[in-house]
Design a protein around this motif. Structure first.
Motif, PDB file in Angstrom:
ATOM      1  N   HIS A 159      23.292  76.107 -14.536  1.00  0.00           N
ATOM      2  CA  HIS A 159      22.312  76.196 -15.617  1.00  0.00           C
ATOM      3  C   HIS A 159      22.472  75.061 -16.631  1.00  0.00           C
ATOM      4  O   HIS A 159      21.533  74.770 -17.372  1.00  0.00           O
ATOM      5  N   LEU A 160      23.649  74.420 -16.651  1.00  0.00           N
ATOM      6  CA  LEU A 160      23.773  73.175 -17.402  1.00  0.00           C
ATOM      7  C   LEU A 160      23.022  72.053 -16.690  1.00  0.00           C
ATOM      8  O   LEU A 160      22.450  71.164 -17.331  1.00  0.00           O
ATOM      9  N   ALA A 161      23.023  72.094 -15.357  1.00  0.00           N
ATOM     10  CA  ALA A 161      22.465  71.011 -14.551  1.00  0.00           C
ATOM     11  C   ALA A 161      20.964  71.119 -14.333  1.00  0.00           C
ATOM     12  O   ALA A 161      20.289  70.104 -14.165  1.00  0.00           O
ATOM     13  N   LYS A 162      20.431  72.349 -14.301  1.00  0.00           N
ATOM     14  CA  LYS A 162      19.028  72.542 -13.950  1.00  0.00           C
ATOM     15  C   LYS A 162      18.357  73.428 -14.999  1.00  0.00           C
ATOM     16  O   LYS A 162      18.894  74.478 -15.351  1.00  0.00           O
ATOM     17  N   PRO A 163      17.181  73.032 -15.486  1.00  0.00           N
ATOM     18  CA  PRO A 163      16.494  73.862 -16.471  1.00  0.00           C
ATOM     19  C   PRO A 163      16.060  75.194 -15.875  1.00  0.00           C
ATOM     20  O   PRO A 163      15.687  75.274 -14.706  1.00  0.00           O
ATOM     21  N   SER A 164      16.156  76.249 -16.674  1.00  0.00           N
ATOM     22  CA  SER A 164      15.801  77.590 -16.225  1.00  0.00           C
ATOM     23  C   SER A 164      15.006  78.294 -17.317  1.00  0.00           C
ATOM     24  O   SER A 164      15.447  78.344 -18.470  1.00  0.00           O
ATOM     25  N   PRO A 165      13.841  78.852 -16.984  1.00  0.00           N
ATOM     26  CA  PRO A 165      13.077  79.600 -17.991  1.00  0.00           C
ATOM     27  C   PRO A 165      13.854  80.780 -18.558  1.00  0.00           C
ATOM     28  O   PRO A 165      13.661  81.162 -19.707  1.00  0.00           O
ATOM     29  N   GLN A 170      29.538  65.389 -16.574  1.00  0.00           N
ATOM     30  CA  GLN A 170      30.956  65.250 -16.898  1.00  0.00           C
ATOM     31  C   GLN A 170      31.821  66.224 -16.109  1.00  0.00           C
ATOM     32  O   GLN A 170      32.970  65.930 -15.785  1.00  0.00           O
ATOM     33  N   TRP A 171      31.267  67.384 -15.792  1.00  0.00           N
ATOM     34  CA  TRP A 171      32.046  68.443 -15.148  1.00  0.00           C
ATOM     35  C   TRP A 171      31.848  68.515 -13.640  1.00  0.00           C
ATOM     36  O   TRP A 171      32.495  69.329 -12.981  1.00  0.00           O
ATOM     37  N   THR A 172      30.972  67.694 -13.080  1.00  0.00           N
ATOM     38  CA  THR A 172      30.668  67.821 -11.655  1.00  0.00           C
ATOM     39  C   THR A 172      31.912  67.701 -10.787  1.00  0.00           C
ATOM     40  O   THR A 172      32.149  68.527  -9.895  1.00  0.00           O
ATOM     41  N   ALA A 173      32.720  66.671 -11.015  1.00  0.00           N
ATOM     42  CA  ALA A 173      33.902  66.462 -10.174  1.00  0.00           C
ATOM     43  C   ALA A 173      34.861  67.642 -10.264  1.00  0.00           C
ATOM     44  O   ALA A 173      35.418  68.082  -9.252  1.00  0.00           O
ATOM     45  N   THR A 209      25.789  72.192  -4.672  1.00  0.00           N
ATOM     46  CA  THR A 209      26.288  71.528  -5.879  1.00  0.00           C
ATOM     47  C   THR A 209      26.228  70.019  -5.721  1.00  0.00           C
ATOM     48  O   THR A 209      25.826  69.296  -6.642  1.00  0.00           O
ATOM     49  N   GLU A 210      26.641  69.512  -4.576  1.00  0.00           N
ATOM     50  CA  GLU A 210      26.578  68.074  -4.324  1.00  0.00           C
ATOM     51  C   GLU A 210      25.138  67.568  -4.383  1.00  0.00           C
ATOM     52  O   GLU A 210      24.860  66.480  -4.920  1.00  0.00           O
ATOM     53  N   GLU A 232      21.155  64.483  -8.158  1.00  0.00           N
ATOM     54  CA  GLU A 232      19.921  64.367  -8.930  1.00  0.00           C
ATOM     55  C   GLU A 232      20.183  64.264 -10.425  1.00  0.00           C
ATOM     56  O   GLU A 232      19.253  64.001 -11.189  1.00  0.00           O
ATOM     57  N   LEU A 233      21.431  64.463 -10.846  1.00  0.00           N
ATOM     58  CA  LEU A 233      21.725  64.552 -12.278  1.00  0.00           C
ATOM     59  C   LEU A 233      21.585  63.241 -13.042  1.00  0.00           C
ATOM     60  O   LEU A 233      21.053  63.259 -14.156  1.00  0.00           O
ATOM     61  N   PRO A 234      22.050  62.109 -12.558  1.00  0.00           N
ATOM     62  CA  PRO A 234      21.949  60.895 -13.383  1.00  0.00           C
ATOM     63  C   PRO A 234      20.544  60.604 -13.874  1.00  0.00           C
ATOM     64  O   PRO A 234      20.323  60.302 -15.043  1.00  0.00           O
ATOM     65  N   SER A 235      19.530  60.719 -12.969  1.00  0.00           N
ATOM     66  CA  SER A 235      18.160  60.479 -13.388  1.00  0.00           C
ATOM     67  C   SER A 235      17.687  61.543 -14.359  1.00  0.00           C
ATOM     68  O   SER A 235      16.946  61.253 -15.308  1.00  0.00           O
ATOM     69  N   ALA A 236      18.140  62.787 -14.166  1.00  0.00           N
ATOM     70  CA  ALA A 236      17.739  63.859 -15.066  1.00  0.00           C
ATOM     71  C   ALA A 236      18.310  63.634 -16.460  1.00  0.00           C
ATOM     72  O   ALA A 236      17.644  63.849 -17.473  1.00  0.00           O
TER      73      ALA A 236
END
Length: 291
Positions: free
Chosen positions: A237-243, A256-259, A278-279, A284-288
């Motif tokens: 939920h940090l990585a992907k927006p959720s309504p 920062q926490w992915t690794a 997760t991978e 997709e995170l850098p562009s987001a």
């Protein structure tokens, strides 16, 4: 400043975990460390650990995790001496089996967020049977502190409950060490309370830490995986927006926490589908984060 020369004299527990992020932030055992003027993250984290060593009156062990995923075992003394080690810290001996009867489990109220049941096969074989009783009740001298946690939670005072849980965890750490079932179980309670307060990054860090400590002690696997999935739930939920949880979205923190998330998922043997997903999201995170 002299380094520690008698490594065998340093207690095996606690082993504090320093995490340094790419944006020069630091945490110690999941708690953010505030930098003073002129300090970088490493200096602030080591200063925090030195204070802990001073309170204990002896050098302490540390695992320092760098942004690139590398881990450096250290011994830190209260006078500021930092001794790098050439090998990981020795594992502490397993605690003796408590003689108490099982206690009721501290469970979340209905409707709280959680991940679905596991899918797929474990990545690694299940560990051997646990050598300690993870369901044993707290010793009598700590039960009043636990009742304070439950009482504050029951009346909706989540911040007070989290503070009381932190005090209880510190007391258990001092008495039994950071990887004892008593301490780790309260660490998991702190993670749950932070999630309910919407502190997604803190909850994620605490869930991952609890899962890894259980794995190290060969705790019952089902609950270890559940905690790892909860840490992943927070990261997702940090990585992907959720309504449903709009305030959770923070792609920069997710990056920062992915690794660390992937490392813990693999360490505890989380399902391959969770690791692969997760991978995929991480790619997709850098562009987001830049948008």
């Amino acid at each position: 400043m002299p380094v520690v020369t008698d490594l065998d004299a340093v207690p095996l527990t606690p082993v504090y975990t320093i995490v340094i992020t790419e944006d020069d932030q630091a945490s110690v055992d999941g708690q953010s460390v505030e930098k003073l003027h002129g300090q970088d993250a490493r200096e602030a984290a080591l200063a925090d650990v030195r204070e802990r060593a001073a309170r204990r009156g002896h050098p302490v062990r540390v695992n320092a995790k760098e942004p690139d995923g590398s881990v450096w075992p250290l011994i830190v003394d209260y006078d500021g001496a930092v001794t790098p080690l050439e090998a990981p810290h020795p594992a502490p001996p397993a605690p003796a089996l408590p003689a108490q009867a099982p206690a009721p489990v501290y469970s979340a109220p209905a409707g709280e967020p959680s991940l679905p049941p596991p899918t797929g096969e474990p990545v690694i074989p299940a560990p051997a049977a646990p050598v300690v009783d993870w369901m044993a009740p707290l010793p009598e001298e700590f039960r009043e502190m636990f009742e304070q946690v439950k009482g504050a939670d029951a009346t909706g005072q989540l911040a007070a409950a989290a503070v009381a849980a932190q005090d209880l965890e510190d007391a258990l750490d001092d008495a039994f060490g950071p990887v004892h079932p008593y301490t780790v179980n309260v660490l998991a309670v702190r993670a749950y309370l932070n999630l309910r307060m919407g502190h997604w990054a803190m909850a994620m860090a605490l869930y991952l830490q609890a899962a890894e400590r259980r794995h190290q002690q060969q705790a019952p696997r089902e609950e270890t995986l559940r905690l790892a999935r909860q840490g992943h739930f927070c990261w997702k939920h940090l990585a992907k927006p959720s309504p449903k949880y709009p305030g959770a979205y923070d792609p920069a923190t997710a990056i920062q926490w992915t690794a660390e998330v992937l490392r813990v998922l693999r360490t505890v043997g989380a399902e391959e589908v969770i690791v692969v997903t997760t991978e995929k999201w991480a790619a997709e995170l850098p562009s987001a984060a830049a948008s």
